[in-house]
Design a protein around this motif. Structure first.
Motif, PDB file in Angstrom:
ATOM      1  N   LYS A 148     -21.985  -8.978  -9.024  1.00 25.46           N
ATOM      2  CA  LYS A 148     -21.363 -10.359  -8.347  1.00 25.46           C
ATOM      3  C   LYS A 148     -20.172 -10.819  -9.265  1.00 25.46           C
ATOM      4  O   LYS A 148     -19.431 -11.599  -8.503  1.00 25.46           O
ATOM      5  CB  LYS A 148     -22.563 -11.474  -8.625  1.00 25.46           C
ATOM      6  N   SER A 149     -20.199 -10.435 -10.654  1.00 21.56           N
ATOM      7  CA  SER A 149     -19.204 -10.937 -11.373  1.00 21.56           C
ATOM      8  C   SER A 149     -17.686 -10.287 -10.970  1.00 21.56           C
ATOM      9  O   SER A 149     -16.810 -10.665 -11.001  1.00 21.56           O
ATOM     10  CB  SER A 149     -19.463 -11.013 -12.792  1.00 21.56           C
ATOM     11  N   LEU A 150     -18.035  -8.983 -10.558  1.00 18.48           N
ATOM     12  CA  LEU A 150     -16.931  -8.236  -9.995  1.00 18.48           C
ATOM     13  C   LEU A 150     -16.226  -8.815  -8.704  1.00 18.48           C
ATOM     14  O   LEU A 150     -15.097  -8.633  -8.598  1.00 18.48           O
ATOM     15  CB  LEU A 150     -17.277  -6.751  -9.809  1.00 18.48           C
ATOM     16  N   LYS A 151     -17.276  -9.088  -7.962  1.00 19.64           N
ATOM     17  CA  LYS A 151     -16.625  -9.910  -6.519  1.00 19.64           C
ATOM     18  C   LYS A 151     -15.658 -11.043  -6.973  1.00 19.64           C
ATOM     19  O   LYS A 151     -14.818 -11.272  -6.260  1.00 19.64           O
ATOM     20  CB  LYS A 151     -17.789 -10.101  -5.807  1.00 19.64           C
ATOM     21  N   LYS A 152     -16.131 -11.883  -7.910  1.00 25.11           N
ATOM     22  CA  LYS A 152     -15.413 -13.033  -8.312  1.00 25.11           C
ATOM     23  C   LYS A 152     -14.233 -12.711  -8.860  1.00 25.11           C
ATOM     24  O   LYS A 152     -13.154 -13.608  -8.761  1.00 25.11           O
ATOM     25  CB  LYS A 152     -16.417 -13.967  -9.176  1.00 25.11           C
ATOM     26  N   SER A 153     -13.850 -11.395  -9.503  1.00 25.07           N
ATOM     27  CA  SER A 153     -12.774 -11.119 -10.172  1.00 25.07           C
ATOM     28  C   SER A 153     -11.796 -10.160  -9.716  1.00 25.07           C
ATOM     29  O   SER A 153     -11.123  -9.486 -10.207  1.00 25.07           O
ATOM     30  CB  SER A 153     -13.103 -10.750 -11.650  1.00 25.07           C
ATOM     31  N   ARG A 154     -12.154 -10.282  -8.179  1.00 24.13           N
ATOM     32  CA  ARG A 154     -11.220  -9.130  -7.540  1.00 24.13           C
ATOM     33  C   ARG A 154     -10.049  -9.750  -6.867  1.00 24.13           C
ATOM     34  O   ARG A 154     -10.225 -10.836  -6.226  1.00 24.13           O
ATOM     35  CB  ARG A 154     -12.137  -8.804  -6.318  1.00 24.13           C
ATOM     36  N   LEU A 155      -8.791  -9.297  -6.977  1.00 19.17           N
ATOM     37  CA  LEU A 155      -7.510  -9.939  -6.284  1.00 19.17           C
ATOM     38  C   LEU A 155      -7.000  -9.071  -5.406  1.00 19.17           C
ATOM     39  O   LEU A 155      -7.101  -7.785  -5.399  1.00 19.17           O
ATOM     40  CB  LEU A 155      -6.593 -10.238  -7.268  1.00 19.17           C
ATOM     41  N   ILE A 156      -6.105  -9.648  -4.292  1.00 17.49           N
ATOM     42  CA  ILE A 156      -5.487  -8.994  -3.238  1.00 17.49           C
ATOM     43  C   ILE A 156      -3.946  -9.299  -3.577  1.00 17.49           C
ATOM     44  O   ILE A 156      -3.638 -10.361  -3.816  1.00 17.49           O
ATOM     45  CB  ILE A 156      -6.007  -9.110  -1.843  1.00 17.49           C
ATOM     46  N   VAL A 157      -3.049  -8.208  -3.684  1.00 18.68           N
ATOM     47  CA  VAL A 157      -1.646  -8.422  -3.925  1.00 18.68           C
ATOM     48  C   VAL A 157      -0.846  -8.008  -2.401  1.00 18.68           C
ATOM     49  O   VAL A 157      -1.076  -6.788  -2.276  1.00 18.68           O
ATOM     50  CB  VAL A 157      -1.144  -7.606  -5.016  1.00 18.68           C
ATOM     51  N   ARG A 158      -0.318  -8.794  -1.952  1.00 17.54           N
ATOM     52  CA  ARG A 158       0.488  -8.596  -0.762  1.00 17.54           C
ATOM     53  C   ARG A 158       2.131  -8.707  -0.964  1.00 17.54           C
ATOM     54  O   ARG A 158       2.399  -9.064  -2.059  1.00 17.54           O
ATOM     55  CB  ARG A 158       0.243  -9.607   0.251  1.00 17.54           C
ATOM     56  N   ASN A 159       2.671  -8.014  -0.069  1.00 18.45           N
ATOM     57  CA  ASN A 159       4.032  -8.151  -0.149  1.00 18.45           C
ATOM     58  C   ASN A 159       4.771  -7.389  -1.328  1.00 18.45           C
ATOM     59  O   ASN A 159       5.950  -7.530  -1.452  1.00 18.45           O
ATOM     60  CB  ASN A 159       4.710  -9.286   0.039  1.00 18.45           C
ATOM     61  N   ILE A 160       4.031  -6.202  -1.530  1.00 22.84           N
ATOM     62  CA  ILE A 160       4.341  -5.140  -2.542  1.00 22.84           C
ATOM     63  C   ILE A 160       5.339  -4.181  -1.972  1.00 22.84           C
ATOM     64  O   ILE A 160       5.283  -3.790  -0.847  1.00 22.84           O
ATOM     65  CB  ILE A 160       3.246  -4.588  -3.322  1.00 22.84           C
ATOM     66  N   SER A 161       6.188  -3.390  -2.783  1.00 17.83           N
ATOM     67  CA  SER A 161       7.096  -2.524  -2.241  1.00 17.83           C
ATOM     68  C   SER A 161       6.396  -1.356  -1.727  1.00 17.83           C
ATOM     69  O   SER A 161       5.124  -0.938  -2.430  1.00 17.83           O
ATOM     70  CB  SER A 161       8.047  -2.146  -3.404  1.00 17.83           C
ATOM     71  N   PHE A 162       6.930  -0.468  -0.709  1.00 17.47           N
ATOM     72  CA  PHE A 162       6.197   0.674  -0.352  1.00 17.47           C
ATOM     73  C   PHE A 162       6.298   1.742  -1.296  1.00 17.47           C
ATOM     74  O   PHE A 162       5.432   2.796  -1.048  1.00 17.47           O
ATOM     75  CB  PHE A 162       6.726   1.064   1.006  1.00 17.47           C
ATOM     76  N   SER A 213       2.047   3.612   2.103  1.00 21.77           N
ATOM     77  CA  SER A 213       1.434   2.365   1.583  1.00 21.77           C
ATOM     78  C   SER A 213       1.639   1.439   2.779  1.00 21.77           C
ATOM     79  O   SER A 213       2.791   1.496   3.690  1.00 21.77           O
ATOM     80  CB  SER A 213       2.532   1.866   0.588  1.00 21.77           C
ATOM     81  N   LEU A 214       0.666   0.594   2.845  1.00 21.44           N
ATOM     82  CA  LEU A 214       0.747  -0.477   4.120  1.00 21.44           C
ATOM     83  C   LEU A 214       1.368  -1.672   3.475  1.00 21.44           C
ATOM     84  O   LEU A 214       1.268  -2.908   4.163  1.00 21.44           O
ATOM     85  CB  LEU A 214      -0.802  -0.801   4.470  1.00 21.44           C
ATOM     86  N   GLY A 215       1.827  -1.881   2.131  1.00 21.56           N
ATOM     87  CA  GLY A 215       2.380  -3.119   1.520  1.00 21.56           C
ATOM     88  C   GLY A 215       1.470  -4.091   1.084  1.00 21.56           C
ATOM     89  O   GLY A 215       1.878  -5.051   0.688  1.00 21.56           O
ATOM     90  N   TYR A 216       0.035  -3.601   0.541  1.00 22.91           N
ATOM     91  CA  TYR A 216      -0.735  -4.709  -0.029  1.00 22.91           C
ATOM     92  C   TYR A 216      -1.640  -3.614  -0.801  1.00 22.91           C
ATOM     93  O   TYR A 216      -1.827  -2.642  -0.561  1.00 22.91           O
ATOM     94  CB  TYR A 216      -1.391  -5.552   0.914  1.00 22.91           C
ATOM     95  N   GLY A 217      -2.452  -4.421  -1.915  1.00 23.24           N
ATOM     96  CA  GLY A 217      -3.589  -3.604  -2.650  1.00 23.24           C
ATOM     97  C   GLY A 217      -4.269  -4.489  -3.295  1.00 23.24           C
ATOM     98  O   GLY A 217      -4.502  -5.709  -3.163  1.00 23.24           O
TER      99      GLY A 217
END
Length: 730
Positions: free
Chosen positions: A211-225, A255-259
């Motif tokens: 549960k704590s891992l779910k709360k500390s997960r981030l998505i990074v958009r618009n990154i370089s390919f 790469s799709l541009g996010y991670g």
């Protein structure tokens, strides 16, 4: 699901109905006959146990169209004289199904994160293994084995451990006690000229809750390919520790541009989001955000699509309204009757259209819009407009519809073209007759803007809290500072711990219904040891209103340690009671977390104090008794003449005076009472006692006279000595 005999392709959840409370005699044919009149069916079946033909009490009905399913849900209420319950069925997502933003891979990443923590625990036994670091290059396997054998039995030794940046040795003992003993004996010892460092593996590898891992997960958009997982790791590890990174790729490994980035805790994730969002990375401005669950992401996506459709309909409707206003302006005043007929025809045409007519932006400011409540759910737009058309010409009528069923939700908006029709309509609705649709009486009010509505809701909620909340629970978090806020980041770690601990303790206490939060009493903590009652009172008055009145200042003192003046040593907290709530609230907000009072490292912690209703009742009883006693004493002495108090205590004082008089009379009666007649035997005994007592008195008197005569004959020196001896004997 158990008992499903049909396996057909999955359809959208809103076109499938889940039907409950079915009779056990229901079959597939019965469901088909009941639901087929409302649209074309894809399938309809009841759920059965394996090897049985009896229905389990529920089933599924799937239409080709979503509207048909909604229509059937609103109309079908009874099957075989038994009421049924229906809801839209939800389908299960397939594994590996892709979404636009990549949230579908969250479950796979959770498994990878668990493997990160399980991989080390599979190689090493956590409780019995130690890790030795900061070793010199000359250290050999034999030297480590000799050192560790002296402590306990070794099960395995690996040196150097692969995959580590520095030289590391792992030693596994047979028991946990031996590993702990090795940790104590080998810590900070020298080996080949270097001091080594020893850690128990259980402290190095920490299990993280999913549960704590779910709360500390981030998505990074618009990154370089060209960005890789290592690049993301370097970027985020500069701000906080990183567990894992992932760049989402397609089938061709592009790469799709996010991670995604998995961090250790929620605090670290919040810090990384604050520092890295909208920053440039490899020539692009990246966007960092929290990872949402699938259901929440889909609901937000559907809401966005609905808003775009509404915006398009609003633009088209505004253009049509402007054209209508221009045509109305060109008409002549002589043809008013013909104009009215044309306007009524236009209104009827607009009511028949399927596209809902939205309100203008300035509807509320014009004062021509009404909000109607208690509208029937099955009402049509035309029926609703016909009720209100008698008061004047209507610009539009819009019932509020449900998104799924497309039925009225019980309210509507109506806008008139003139303000006079608004006033006549409200008067008619508030009269004794009122406005009715069928058996439902309509409630009519002026429409309000969204801002005013939000303010009204907030005010109503606060009023409800004040009225219902007799224990003042809304003041629980008054004075609490979130550690993630700007003020919380400036505090020291000790202060944050104290605040969090006090909040938890207060929540636990408030589970008991006898405890409540006082509106006028404050608890002040984190005070210096030199604080006195006078200094605390002056400090409170400086940071409160000019009209504030402090009723009581109580400083808690130690019962074991004492100062030179005999008072107990201050413990560091106290209580301050005000006359009203407003002055207490201002003092709290001015004093709490103020770095200018005792310095930034020791800021005062001010909160509303908790009270126990049972203790307060006992204290009030004691106070009332003391007041009663004081008044009674004053009344008997003639020091007071309060008429209000006399009514309460007059009877009691009279009763006490009568009781005293009775006691005195009884004592006097005992004294004056005649002795009863005694027998001869009793009289003889009394005579003997009196004679013996008189004889004893005479003997004592004779001895005293003899001693005095002897003392007079002897010289003074002998007399003094003998007199002293007699005194000593006596």
């Amino acid at each position: 699901m158990a008992g499903l005999d049909h396996k057909e392709p999955r359809v959208h959840f809103s076109s499938t109905l889940f039907v409950r409370n079915l009779p056990y005699s229901t079959t597939d044919e019965v469901l088909q006959t009941v639901f087929s009149p409302y649209g074309k069916l894809r399938r309809a079946f009841v759920v059965k146990n394996k090897g049985e033909s009896q229905c389990r009490g529920f089933g599924y009905v799937t239409y080709f169209k979503k509207d048909d399913a909604a229509k059937a849900k609103s109309h079908v209420k009874v099957i075989s004289s038994r009421p049924v319950h229906m809801m839209f069925a939800r389908h299960k997502e397939k594994e590996g199904e892709e979404e636009e933003e990549g949230e579908e891979q969250s479950n796979d990443d959770e498994e990878d994160d668990d493997n990160v923590f399980k991989s080390d625990s599979n190689v090493y036994d956590i409780g019995r293994t130690i890790l030795i670091t900061q070793l010199s290059d000359d250290t050999t396997n034999k030297q480590l084995r000799v050192r560790c054998r002296k402590i306990g039995n070794i099960e395995s030794l690996e040196y150097p451990v692969p995959g580590k940046d520095e030289l590391t040795a792992s030693v596994t003992f047979k028991t946990h006690k031996e590993a702990k003993k090795a940790l104590d004996t080998l810590q900070s010892r020298t080996l080949n000229g270097k001091t080594i460092k020893v850690d128990l593996l259980s402290k190095v590898i920490k299990r993280v809750n999913r549960k704590s891992l779910k709360k500390s997960r981030l998505i990074v958009r618009n990154i370089s390919f060209k960005t890789t997982e290592d690049d993301l790791n370097e970027l985020f590890s500069a701000h906080c520790p990183v567990i894992s990174t992932q760049v989402v790729r397609n089938e061709k490994n592009k790469s799709l541009g996010y991670g995604f980035v998995q961090l250790e805790s929620f605090v670290d994730a919040h810090k990384a989001l604050k520092n890295l969002n909208e920053t440039e990375f490899k020539g692009r401005k990246i966007r960092v955000d929290w990872v949402l669950p699938r259901e929440k992401y889909q609901s937000q996506k559907e809401a966005k699509n609905e808003e775009e459709v509404k915006m398009e309909t609003e633009e088209t409707q505004q253009k049509e309204d402007e054209e209508e206003q221009e045509e109305e302006g060109t008409e002549s005043l002589d043809e008013e009757e013909g104009d009215r007929e044309e306007e009524e025809e236009e209104e009827e045409e607009s009511m028949d259209e399927d596209v809902p007519v939205p309100k203008h932006v300035n509807d509320v400011k014009e004062g021509k819009t009404l909000f109607i409540r208690n509208v029937p759910y099955d009402v049509d737009k035309e029926d609703l407009a016909s009720v209100f058309r008698q008061f004047g010409s209507i610009r539009y009528c819009r019932p509020v519809l449900d998104a799924n069923t497309q039925k009225c939700k019980g309210s509507a908006f109506i806008q008139y073209k003139t303000i006079d029709s608004i006033s006549t309509c409200i008067e008619a609705a508030k009269s004794d007759e009122g406005l009715w649709i069928g058996q439902d009486k309509l409630m009519v009010d002026m429409a309000v803007s969204k801002e005013e509505l939000s303010h009204m809701k907030k005010a109503a909620k606060q009023q409800q809290l004040v009225e219902k909340d007799s224990r003042n629970l809304y003041l629980l978090e008054e004075g609490y500072i979130d550690p993630l806020s700007e003020a919380g980041q400036e505090m020291s770690k000790i202060d944050t711990r104290k605040r969090m601990k006090s909040l938890q303790e207060r929540k636990v206490k408030l589970k008991n219904p006898h405890y409540f939060i006082s509106k006028t009493r404050l608890s002040v903590r984190n005070l210096p040891a030199s604080t006195t009652e006078k200094s605390l009172k002056s400090l409170i008055l400086q940071h409160s209103d000019r009209q504030a009145i402090v009723k009581q200042v109580k400083l808690m003192r130690s019962k074991e340690q004492f100062l030179s003046d005999g008072l107990g040593r201050p413990v560091g907290f106290g209580f301050v009671e005000f006359k009203d709530h407003h002055s207490a609230l201002t003092a709290l907000r001015n004093l709490n977390n103020n770095p200018d009072i005792h310095g930034p490292d020791k800021r005062p912690i001010v909160e509303f104090a908790l009270e126990d209703s049972r203790a307060l009742k006992l204290m009030r009883k004691r106070q009332d008794k003391q007041k009663q006693k004081h008044y009674e004493t004053d009344l008997t002495r003639g020091l007071t003449s309060d008429p209000s108090m006399k009514e309460h205590t007059n009877k009691r004082v009279e009763w006490q005076l009568k009781w005293k008089e009775r006691r005195l009379r009884r004592k006097e009666a005992k004294k004056n009472k005649k002795e009863p007649v005694k027998s001869m035997r009793e009289k003889k005994q009394l005579l003997k006692q009196t004679a013996w007592q008189e004889k004893m008195k005479k003997d004592r008197q004779d001895t005293q006279d003899k001693k005095r005569a002897l003392v007079k004959r002897e010289p003074e020196s002998n007399r003094v000595l003998k007199y002293k001896k007699l005194l000593l004997k006596a």
